[in-house]
Design an enzyme around this catalytic site. Structure first.
Site, short mmCIF file in Angstrom:
data_model
loop_
_atom_site.label_atom_id
_atom_site.label_comp_id
_atom_site.label_asym_id
_atom_site.label_seq_id
_atom_site.Cartn_x
_atom_site.Cartn_y
_atom_site.Cartn_z
N GLU A 138 0.83 -1.21 0.00
CA GLU A 138 0.00 0.00 0.00
C GLU A 138 0.87 1.26 0.00
OE1 GLU A 138 -3.86 1.71 2.50
OE2 GLU A 138 -2.56 0.18 3.39
N CYS A 188 -5.67 -3.40 2.33
CA CYS A 188 -5.41 -3.43 3.77
C CYS A 188 -6.66 -3.62 4.61
CB CYS A 188 -4.66 -2.15 4.18
SG CYS A 188 -3.80 -2.31 5.77
N SER A 195 21.77 0.79 33.22
CA SER A 195 21.60 1.07 34.65
C SER A 195 21.59 -0.21 35.46
CB SER A 195 20.30 1.82 34.88
OG SER A 195 19.19 1.01 34.55
N LYS A 246 -9.24 3.43 -2.47
CA LYS A 246 -9.59 2.67 -1.27
C LYS A 246 -11.01 3.03 -0.83
CE LYS A 246 -7.46 1.14 3.06
NZ LYS A 246 -6.28 1.28 3.93
#
Length: 386
Positions: free
Chosen positions: A40, A170, A351, A109
């Site tokens: 896409e 999608c 750390s 789309k």
């Protein structure tokens, strides 16, 4: 079908994009493919965000499209690419299908992704006119190459001499009113899905199940191509390209990889689709009251010699464990972000706590992937200094 890692095109024409697109098409042709599907918005990149508002983004997308149309690599294969297009002063997220310097159709789309990390409605409008097709006037730079003034724009499918191909994009696959349902009932045999689906834990399982379900219910061949890599945002697109037929996966792409371009191909028999539908779906396969608008093209995806080619057989999808996904997804994102930023490396403060320890493990996973890619001879690292 091709999956490639793309760069966005904002303010300049991207030679990297053109290189990746033509390379994927070249590889697909070398494997005998007649249809190449890309992810896409591959021409500009999915993560352009508010740069979609800029006319330059649309302009440079068309400049790249022109380069692809002119390239001899794109001849004799149907190329399916994604880019933003403005029609009647409205921006759409579109697929552009072309063959031999002719644009066949533009499909906008129809169902937007607007949840979670997605904000498509901010930049695009959805095409809400089911089965309607209009004429789109091509920019002059494209007219000079194609010799066309207008092309079909809207909810349409491609009818070749031997089959019919329909497009999803999608989020449309995830919707309860997925276009493949109506297209299948109207005789469309091949469905394509160009996606920009980011990595989430166990999301690959959902994609596979949706595609298997789509082709189990009504038969058909399903091609899925997804973005892969960091698109300049905080998300990682994790590929998972696949090809399915009648509920079975027959080809699988990598989910986590540092390769710039990945191409998967499959040889399938259209008669398997027709036999499946005739046996399993026949009572429910009725003509749609409003049939798909078919754009006819004088081209075949098959030839007389294809009867001697072995077809791909069903495979079992190899899913990563949750622990592997947690390690590999962020590691791939780190590497992509590092090389795009042009920096020499990361600063890793330690750390001794769980946060820095987890980060160190992800960095280690990234280093392992890089070393493995170099050992495998990946061309992506030929110009990279570590």
């Amino acid at each position: 079908m091709a999956v490639s890692r793309k760069t966005r095109v904002v303010g300049l024409q991207s030679p990297t994009l053109q290189l990746h697109a033509t390379l994927s098409i070249e590889i697909a042709k070398a494997h005998g493919a007649k249809y190449r599907l890309g992810p896409e918005l591959e021409i500009c990149g999915y993560g352009c965000a508010d740069h979609f508002y800029e006319s330059d983004t649309l302009l440079h997308s068309f400049q790249v499209l022109r380069k692809l149309l002119e390239s001899p690599i794109t001849q004799d294969i149907i190329c399916d690419v994604g880019m933003p297009i403005m029609h009647h002063n409205v921006r759409y997220n579109c697929r552009v299908l072309f063959l031999n310097r002719k644009i066949l159709l533009i499909r906008p789309k129809m169902l937007m992704a607007n949840h979670g990390l997605y904000r498509e409605i901010r930049w695009f409008s959805h095409w809400n006119q089911s089965r309607r097709v209009e004429e789109y006037i091509l920019p002059r730079m494209i007219q000079e190459v194609t010799g066309q003034d207008t092309v079909p724009f809207g909810d349409c499918v491609l009818s070749t001499k031997d089959t019919c191909i329909g497009t999803e994009m999608c989020a449309e696959l995830w919707n309860p009113r997925s276009p493949h349902i109506q297209m299948g009932l109207d005789g469309v045999e091949i469905f394509t899905n160009a996606s920009a689906s980011h990595h989430e834990l166990r999301k690959a399982d959902q994609r596979v199940n949706l595609i298997k379900s789509a082709t189990t219910k009504s038969g058909g061949i399903y091609l899925y191509a997804n973005q892969r890599g960091c698109d300049g945002d905080r998300v990682y697109y994790d590929g998972c390209a696949m090809v399915a037929i009648n509920g079975d996966i027959v080809a699988q792409g990598a989910q986590f990889s540092l390769s710039d371009v990945e191409v998967i191909t499959a040889t399938l028999d259209l008669e398997d689709v027709r036999s499946y539908r005739g046996e399993v779906c026949q009572p429910n396969m009725e003509s749609e009251p409003k049939p798909c608008h078919r754009v006819k093209v004088d081209f075949s995806l098959s030839s007389g010699d294809d009867i001697y080619l072995p077809t791909h057989q069903p495979i079992t999808w190899n899913f990563h464990t949750p622990e592997e996904e947690i390690s590999l997804g962020p590691a791939c994102w780190l590497w992509d972000y590092l090389r795009r930023s042009g920096q020499a490396g990361f600063l890793l403060p330690l750390s001794g706590g769980v946060d820095s320890s987890s980060t160190a493990c992800i960095v280690y996973s990234m280093c392992v992937l890089i070393c493995q890619a170099i050992q495998d001879g990946s061309e992506s690292f030929a110009f990279t200094s570590l």
